[in-house]
Design a protein around this motif. Sequence first.
Motif, PDB file in Angstrom:
ATOM      1  N   GLU A  47       8.752  76.248  51.919  1.00 20.68           N
ATOM      2  CA  GLU A  47       8.784  75.676  50.579  1.00 20.68           C
ATOM      3  C   GLU A  47       7.694  76.126  49.657  1.00 20.68           C
ATOM      4  N   PRO A  48       7.880  75.955  48.688  1.00 21.54           N
ATOM      5  CA  PRO A  48       6.837  76.607  47.674  1.00 21.54           C
ATOM      6  C   PRO A  48       5.407  75.811  47.925  1.00 21.54           C
ATOM      7  N   PHE A  51       3.721  74.772  43.769  1.00 15.77           N
ATOM      8  CA  PHE A  51       4.513  73.977  43.081  1.00 15.77           C
ATOM      9  C   PHE A  51       5.467  73.095  43.819  1.00 15.77           C
ATOM     10  N   GLU A  52       5.723  71.945  43.120  1.00 14.55           N
ATOM     11  CA  GLU A  52       6.514  71.105  43.732  1.00 14.55           C
ATOM     12  C   GLU A  52       7.956  71.132  42.958  1.00 14.55           C
ATOM     13  N   ARG A  53       9.015  71.150  43.504  1.00 13.60           N
ATOM     14  CA  ARG A  53      10.185  70.705  42.882  1.00 13.60           C
ATOM     15  C   ARG A  53      10.280  69.469  42.577  1.00 13.60           C
ATOM     16  N   TYR A  55      13.225  66.626  41.107  1.00  8.02           N
ATOM     17  CA  TYR A  55      14.686  66.229  40.705  1.00  8.02           C
ATOM     18  C   TYR A  55      14.671  65.249  40.022  1.00  8.02           C
TER      19      TYR A  55
END
Length: 65
Positions: A47-48, A51-53, A55
């Motif tokens: 996972e990055p 940065f946090e994805r 949604y």
Amino acid sequence: MDINMLLSTVVLVSFIVTIVLAVGSYLAFKGRERRRPEPELRRRGGEPVFFERIYLQPKKADAPG
């Protein structure tokens, strides 16, 4: 002072400032990317790290019902 000279000076200065900010942003991004993450962040499994994805809609597993 001629208005054409003033406007061309404003355009030239804004162009130079834009280039300087773009180079500075790129160098800051590369510096942050090169930094080693903390050990607990390294274990996230692909996972990055920085940065946090986000949604816009909840995932199906998180959706109520």
